[in-house]
Design a protein around this motif. Structure first.
Motif, short mmCIF file in Angstrom:
data_model
loop_
_atom_site.label_atom_id
_atom_site.label_comp_id
_atom_site.label_asym_id
_atom_site.label_seq_id
_atom_site.Cartn_x
_atom_site.Cartn_y
_atom_site.Cartn_z
N VAL A 172 17.76 -87.62 122.99
CA VAL A 172 16.41 -88.17 122.91
C VAL A 172 15.72 -87.68 121.64
N SER A 173 15.87 -86.39 121.35
CA SER A 173 15.24 -85.81 120.15
C SER A 173 15.78 -86.47 118.89
N LYS A 174 17.09 -86.68 118.85
CA LYS A 174 17.68 -87.30 117.66
C LYS A 174 17.28 -88.77 117.55
N ALA A 175 17.12 -89.43 118.70
CA ALA A 175 16.67 -90.82 118.68
C ALA A 175 15.24 -90.91 118.16
N ILE A 176 14.39 -89.99 118.61
CA ILE A 176 13.00 -89.97 118.14
C ILE A 176 12.94 -89.70 116.64
N GLU A 177 13.76 -88.77 116.18
CA GLU A 177 13.82 -88.47 114.76
C GLU A 177 14.24 -89.70 113.96
N TYR A 178 15.21 -90.44 114.51
CA TYR A 178 15.68 -91.66 113.85
C TYR A 178 14.57 -92.69 113.78
N ILE A 179 13.82 -92.83 114.86
CA ILE A 179 12.70 -93.79 114.90
C ILE A 179 11.64 -93.39 113.88
N ARG A 180 11.30 -92.12 113.82
CA ARG A 180 10.29 -91.66 112.85
C ARG A 180 10.71 -91.92 111.42
N ARG A 223 4.77 -97.15 116.48
CA ARG A 223 4.26 -98.02 115.42
C ARG A 223 2.75 -98.24 115.56
N MET A 224 2.31 -98.37 116.79
CA MET A 224 0.88 -98.60 117.00
C MET A 224 0.04 -97.39 116.59
N HIS A 225 0.54 -96.21 116.88
CA HIS A 225 -0.19 -95.00 116.48
C HIS A 225 -0.23 -94.89 114.95
N GLN A 226 0.86 -95.28 114.30
CA GLN A 226 0.86 -95.27 112.84
C GLN A 226 -0.13 -96.31 112.31
N ALA A 227 -0.18 -97.45 112.97
CA ALA A 227 -1.09 -98.51 112.56
C ALA A 227 -2.55 -98.06 112.72
N GLU A 228 -2.85 -97.39 113.84
CA GLU A 228 -4.21 -96.87 114.04
C GLU A 228 -4.62 -95.96 112.88
N ASP A 229 -3.73 -95.08 112.52
CA ASP A 229 -4.02 -94.13 111.44
C ASP A 229 -4.27 -94.86 110.12
N LEU A 230 -3.48 -95.87 109.84
CA LEU A 230 -3.64 -96.61 108.58
C LEU A 230 -4.92 -97.45 108.60
N SER A 244 4.03 -102.06 106.65
CA SER A 244 4.20 -100.60 106.64
C SER A 244 4.63 -100.06 108.00
N CYS A 245 4.41 -100.84 109.05
CA CYS A 245 4.75 -100.39 110.41
C CYS A 245 5.97 -101.12 110.98
N GLY A 246 6.71 -101.80 110.14
CA GLY A 246 7.97 -102.38 110.58
C GLY A 246 7.90 -103.79 111.11
N TYR A 247 6.81 -104.50 110.83
CA TYR A 247 6.69 -105.89 111.30
C TYR A 247 6.94 -106.84 110.13
N SER A 248 7.59 -107.95 110.43
CA SER A 248 7.97 -108.89 109.38
C SER A 248 6.84 -109.82 108.99
N SER A 249 5.79 -109.86 109.79
CA SER A 249 4.66 -110.73 109.46
C SER A 249 3.37 -110.15 110.04
N GLN A 250 2.26 -110.57 109.47
CA GLN A 250 0.96 -110.13 109.97
C GLN A 250 0.70 -110.67 111.38
N LEU A 251 1.18 -111.88 111.64
CA LEU A 251 0.96 -112.50 112.95
C LEU A 251 1.66 -111.72 114.06
N SER A 252 2.94 -111.36 113.85
CA SER A 252 3.67 -110.63 114.89
C SER A 252 3.06 -109.25 115.11
N PHE A 253 2.59 -108.62 114.02
CA PHE A 253 1.93 -107.32 114.15
C PHE A 253 0.63 -107.44 114.94
N SER A 254 -0.19 -108.43 114.60
CA SER A 254 -1.48 -108.61 115.27
C SER A 254 -1.31 -108.87 116.76
N LYS A 255 -0.29 -109.66 117.11
CA LYS A 255 -0.02 -109.93 118.53
C LYS A 255 0.38 -108.65 119.26
N ALA A 256 1.26 -107.87 118.64
CA ALA A 256 1.71 -106.62 119.26
C ALA A 256 0.55 -105.63 119.38
#
Length: 287
Positions: A172-180, A223-230, A244-256
């Motif tokens: 789990v720790s290594k997975a989290i590190e990979y995600i970060r 990703r959402m926590h990173q987005a809040e910070d930005l 910057s948060c891994g979304y391919s478009s503004q629309l998909s990010f806004s929906k999420a």
């Protein structure tokens, strides 16, 4: 034929080159008995010879690598009829022993057969070609040292689980590190599972047991926590934050973002600064 390079740089404390070289030996050429102050690996490129350590004698053939450890007396000698040519790298560092263990090389197990003779030869030649003192050459030589260890570890082929016991928590720790490290890319749960060499369903089970979240839920939350910070700490546009948060478009990010936070990124930013303005305008005695 004899060619060598000595390096005084110890910028890289964990692991660094001390010297390296290539040599075509004469019949019966020998060194020792003697001890070294640093770690030293020879890789036989052709011919044959013998390596003596702790009352043991090893016959060395093309592809065989032998390890000399600090402060241990050793002796090695080229064959009379078929003298060897070898490459060598001397190195040191606070984690040198740990890197060697991943190559299955230790004081008591000093021999490894390497399947990449040509590659090892080219690594040493390239190091010798970058002998002039400069920061760029120091970095280049360091990179080649890791490339050298890459071929040794690849030859050793030690399964990852045998190098260290990996607990469920470690996965789990290594997975989290990979995600970060990769949340800005279009990563998938399957990609993370492949990185960890475990089944995707097992990874999901571990996340739920340890975090009460699925891997996908964790990625979204991160990703959402990173987005809040930005949104509150930068003047980046919504589109720039989306990318910057891994979304391919503004629309998909806004929906999420709306699904997670209950409002759009634009409204979140607006509400944050409105609240901040109200707090600043309040009478200090009322706060």
């Amino acid at each position: 034929m004899y060619s060598s390079l000595e390096i005084e740089n110890i910028l890289f404390e964990e692991l660094h080159v001390r010297f390296c070289g290539l040599m075509q030996c004469q019949p019966n050429y020998s060194f020792g008995p003697a001890f070294r102050q640093h770690y030293l690996i020879h890789v036989c490129l052709s011919g044959q010879g013998e390596f003596h350590i702790k009352d043991k004698i090893y016959t060395i053939k093309p592809g065989d690598a032998f390890l000399i450890v600090p402060d241990v007396t050793t002796f090695y000698q080229a064959s009379q009829d078929n003298p060897w040519a070898y490459a060598w790298i001397g190195f040191d560092g606070t984690k040198a022993k740990q890197y060697l263990e991943k190559c299955n090389l230790t004081e008591d197990h000093p021999i490894l057969h390497c399947n990449y003779i040509d590659e090892i030869r080219e690594i040493i030649i390239s190091m010798l070609a970058h002998f002039k003192l400069s920061y760029s050459n120091e970095l280049y030589i360091q990179a080649q040292l890791f490339h050298f260890f890459y071929f040794l570890t690849k030859s050793a082929a030690i399964p990852y689980e045998e190098q260290q016991e990996v607990s469920d928590h470690s996965y789990v720790s290594k997975a989290i590190e990979y995600i970060r490290n990769n949340f800005q890319n279009l990563i998938s749960v399957q990609e993370i599972a492949d990185y960890l060499c475990i089944n995707r369903s097992y990874l999901t089970t571990l996340f739920k047991q340890n975090l009460n979240l699925s891997p996908q839920e964790f990625i979204i939350r991160y990703r959402m926590h990173q987005a809040e910070d930005l949104l509150v700490n930068t003047k980046l546009s919504i589109k720039q934050i989306a990318y910057s948060c891994g979304y391919s478009s503004q629309l998909s990010f806004s929906k999420a973002f709306h699904k997670f936070m209950g409002c759009s990124p634009k409204d979140f930013r607006k509400q944050y600064f409105q609240k901040k303005e109200k707090v600043r305008d309040k009478d200090p005695h009322e706060i």
